[in-house]
Design a protein around this motif. Structure first.
Motif, PDB file in Angstrom:
ATOM      1  N   ARG A   1     -11.717  -0.393  -1.650  1.00  0.00           N
ATOM      2  CA  ARG A   1     -10.497  -1.176  -1.441  1.00  0.00           C
ATOM      3  C   ARG A   1      -9.589  -1.004  -2.647  1.00  0.00           C
ATOM      4  O   ARG A   1      -9.981  -1.298  -3.782  1.00  0.00           O
ATOM      5  CB  ARG A   1     -10.797  -2.655  -1.225  1.00  0.00           C
ATOM      6  N   LEU A   2      -8.387  -0.539  -2.375  1.00  0.00           N
ATOM      7  CA  LEU A   2      -7.375  -0.411  -3.410  1.00  0.00           C
ATOM      8  C   LEU A   2      -6.506  -1.662  -3.418  1.00  0.00           C
ATOM      9  O   LEU A   2      -6.225  -2.237  -2.364  1.00  0.00           O
ATOM     10  CB  LEU A   2      -6.503   0.817  -3.161  1.00  0.00           C
ATOM     11  N   SER A   3      -6.094  -2.048  -4.612  1.00  0.00           N
ATOM     12  CA  SER A   3      -5.196  -3.184  -4.764  1.00  0.00           C
ATOM     13  C   SER A   3      -3.984  -2.762  -5.583  1.00  0.00           C
ATOM     14  O   SER A   3      -4.089  -1.873  -6.447  1.00  0.00           O
ATOM     15  CB  SER A   3      -5.897  -4.347  -5.479  1.00  0.00           C
ATOM     16  N   CYS A   4      -2.869  -3.404  -5.319  1.00  0.00           N
ATOM     17  CA  CYS A   4      -1.658  -3.104  -6.075  1.00  0.00           C
ATOM     18  C   CYS A   4      -0.885  -4.407  -6.242  1.00  0.00           C
ATOM     19  O   CYS A   4      -0.503  -5.043  -5.247  1.00  0.00           O
ATOM     20  CB  CYS A   4      -0.817  -2.078  -5.341  1.00  0.00           C
ATOM     21  N   VAL A   5      -0.644  -4.763  -7.482  1.00  0.00           N
ATOM     22  CA  VAL A   5       0.108  -5.976  -7.785  1.00  0.00           C
ATOM     23  C   VAL A   5       1.518  -5.590  -8.204  1.00  0.00           C
ATOM     24  O   VAL A   5       1.705  -4.736  -9.081  1.00  0.00           O
ATOM     25  CB  VAL A   5      -0.557  -6.781  -8.913  1.00  0.00           C
ATOM     26  N   ALA A   6       2.495  -6.215  -7.567  1.00  0.00           N
ATOM     27  CA  ALA A   6       3.900  -5.970  -7.888  1.00  0.00           C
ATOM     28  C   ALA A   6       4.433  -7.081  -8.780  1.00  0.00           C
ATOM     29  O   ALA A   6       4.061  -8.244  -8.624  1.00  0.00           O
ATOM     30  CB  ALA A   6       4.735  -5.901  -6.610  1.00  0.00           C
ATOM     31  N   SER A   7       5.324  -6.701  -9.702  1.00  0.00           N
ATOM     32  CA  SER A   7       5.871  -7.694 -10.626  1.00  0.00           C
ATOM     33  C   SER A   7       6.957  -8.529  -9.982  1.00  0.00           C
ATOM     34  O   SER A   7       7.366  -9.552 -10.540  1.00  0.00           O
ATOM     35  CB  SER A   7       6.435  -6.993 -11.865  1.00  0.00           C
ATOM     36  N   GLY A   8       7.431  -8.098  -8.814  1.00  0.00           N
ATOM     37  CA  GLY A   8       8.449  -8.845  -8.109  1.00  0.00           C
ATOM     38  C   GLY A   8       8.272  -8.714  -6.615  1.00  0.00           C
ATOM     39  O   GLY A   8       7.438  -7.947  -6.134  1.00  0.00           O
ATOM     40  N   ARG A   9       9.082  -9.484  -5.881  1.00  0.00           N
ATOM     41  CA  ARG A   9       8.960  -9.472  -4.426  1.00  0.00           C
ATOM     42  C   ARG A   9       9.703  -8.277  -3.838  1.00  0.00           C
ATOM     43  O   ARG A   9      10.813  -7.970  -4.250  1.00  0.00           O
ATOM     44  CB  ARG A   9       9.567 -10.775  -3.860  1.00  0.00           C
ATOM     45  N   THR A  10       9.053  -7.585  -2.911  1.00  0.00           N
ATOM     46  CA  THR A  10       9.685  -6.473  -2.206  1.00  0.00           C
ATOM     47  C   THR A  10       9.442  -6.646  -0.716  1.00  0.00           C
ATOM     48  O   THR A  10       8.471  -7.298  -0.313  1.00  0.00           O
ATOM     49  CB  THR A  10       9.134  -5.116  -2.654  1.00  0.00           C
ATOM     50  N   LEU A  11      10.283  -6.040   0.090  1.00  0.00           N
ATOM     51  CA  LEU A  11      10.162  -6.187   1.535  1.00  0.00           C
ATOM     52  C   LEU A  11       9.184  -5.196   2.146  1.00  0.00           C
ATOM     53  O   LEU A  11       8.659  -5.437   3.228  1.00  0.00           O
ATOM     54  CB  LEU A  11      11.531  -6.035   2.193  1.00  0.00           C
ATOM     55  N   ALA A  12       8.949  -4.099   1.479  1.00  0.00           N
ATOM     56  CA  ALA A  12       8.036  -3.094   2.003  1.00  0.00           C
ATOM     57  C   ALA A  12       7.148  -2.583   0.874  1.00  0.00           C
ATOM     58  O   ALA A  12       7.599  -2.419  -0.265  1.00  0.00           O
ATOM     59  CB  ALA A  12       8.811  -1.931   2.615  1.00  0.00           C
ATOM     60  N   MET A  13       5.900  -2.359   1.206  1.00  0.00           N
ATOM     61  CA  MET A  13       4.957  -1.762   0.253  1.00  0.00           C
ATOM     62  C   MET A  13       4.096  -0.771   1.000  1.00  0.00           C
ATOM     63  O   MET A  13       3.943  -0.861   2.233  1.00  0.00           O
ATOM     64  CB  MET A  13       4.092  -2.832  -0.419  1.00  0.00           C
ATOM     65  N   GLY A  14       3.528   0.156   0.274  1.00  0.00           N
ATOM     66  CA  GLY A  14       2.717   1.160   0.938  1.00  0.00           C
ATOM     67  C   GLY A  14       1.882   1.952  -0.042  1.00  0.00           C
ATOM     68  O   GLY A  14       1.858   1.654  -1.235  1.00  0.00           O
ATOM     69  N   TRP A  15       1.224   2.953   0.513  1.00  0.00           N
ATOM     70  CA  TRP A  15       0.376   3.839  -0.271  1.00  0.00           C
ATOM     71  C   TRP A  15       0.656   5.289   0.118  1.00  0.00           C
ATOM     72  O   TRP A  15       0.617   5.638   1.303  1.00  0.00           O
ATOM     73  CB  TRP A  15      -1.101   3.538  -0.029  1.00  0.00           C
ATOM     74  N   PHE A  16       0.933   6.102  -0.888  1.00  0.00           N
ATOM     75  CA  PHE A  16       0.977   7.548  -0.733  1.00  0.00           C
ATOM     76  C   PHE A  16      -0.303   8.108  -1.341  1.00  0.00           C
ATOM     77  O   PHE A  16      -0.985   7.442  -2.110  1.00  0.00           O
ATOM     78  CB  PHE A  16       2.174   8.133  -1.507  1.00  0.00           C
ATOM     79  N   ARG A  17      -0.593   9.350  -0.990  1.00  0.00           N
ATOM     80  CA  ARG A  17      -1.665  10.056  -1.672  1.00  0.00           C
ATOM     81  C   ARG A  17      -1.290  11.516  -1.851  1.00  0.00           C
ATOM     82  O   ARG A  17      -0.493  12.053  -1.093  1.00  0.00           O
ATOM     83  CB  ARG A  17      -2.995   9.951  -0.910  1.00  0.00           C
ATOM     84  N   GLN A  18      -1.891  12.105  -2.878  1.00  0.00           N
ATOM     85  CA  GLN A  18      -1.668  13.520  -3.115  1.00  0.00           C
ATOM     86  C   GLN A  18      -2.970  14.165  -3.546  1.00  0.00           C
ATOM     87  O   GLN A  18      -3.560  13.781  -4.558  1.00  0.00           O
ATOM     88  CB  GLN A  18      -0.603  13.748  -4.184  1.00  0.00           C
ATOM     89  N   ALA A  19      -3.408  15.104  -2.736  1.00  0.00           N
ATOM     90  CA  ALA A  19      -4.607  15.876  -3.036  1.00  0.00           C
ATOM     91  C   ALA A  19      -4.194  17.147  -3.762  1.00  0.00           C
ATOM     92  O   ALA A  19      -3.054  17.617  -3.632  1.00  0.00           O
ATOM     93  CB  ALA A  19      -5.337  16.206  -1.745  1.00  0.00           C
TER      94      ALA A  19
END
Length: 115
Positions: A19-37
């Motif tokens: 499980r990955l977690s990501c904490v944002a310092s402010g409020r945003t309307l959209a969040m997501g995850w990219f990856r690069q192999a």
């Protein structure tokens, strides 16, 4: 400016979970995850937008990855199960005002799936 801090990457055997977690310092309307192999283009893995909690998944992770968000904590999660070798990549948390534009990026966290 929104700062994003990821955690939860690591080494896992094929078939395992992370499980990955990501904490944002402010409020945003959209969040997501990219990856690069290695040797591959960066791809959007999953995203979630508010209001409504609408989600998007790339085809290769549907049924295995789940994105969720805790608005009170400005945190987005990516639960990954049934991990495959091809899921090995650096995973980046992203945020923005809509799922078509990602101006904010985290530093990346390595996910390595071994056989």
């Amino acid at each position: 400016q929104v700062q994003l801090v990821e955690s939860g990457g690591g080494l896992v055997q094929a078939g395992g979970s992370l499980r990955l977690s990501c904490v944002a310092s402010g409020r945003t309307l959209a969040m997501g995850w990219f990856r690069q192999a290695p040797g591959k283009d960066r791809e959007l893995v999953a995203s979630i937008r508010w209001p409504g909690g609408f989600t998007y998944y790339t085809d290769s992770v549907k049924g295995r990855f789940t994105i969720s968000r805790d608005n009170a904590k400005n945190t987005v999660y990516l639960q990954m199960i049934s991990l495959k070798l091809e899921d090995t990549a650096v995973y980046y948390c992203v945020a923005g005002s809509n799922p078509q534009s990602w101006p904010y990026w985290g530093q990346g966290t390595q996910v390595t799936v071994s056989s």
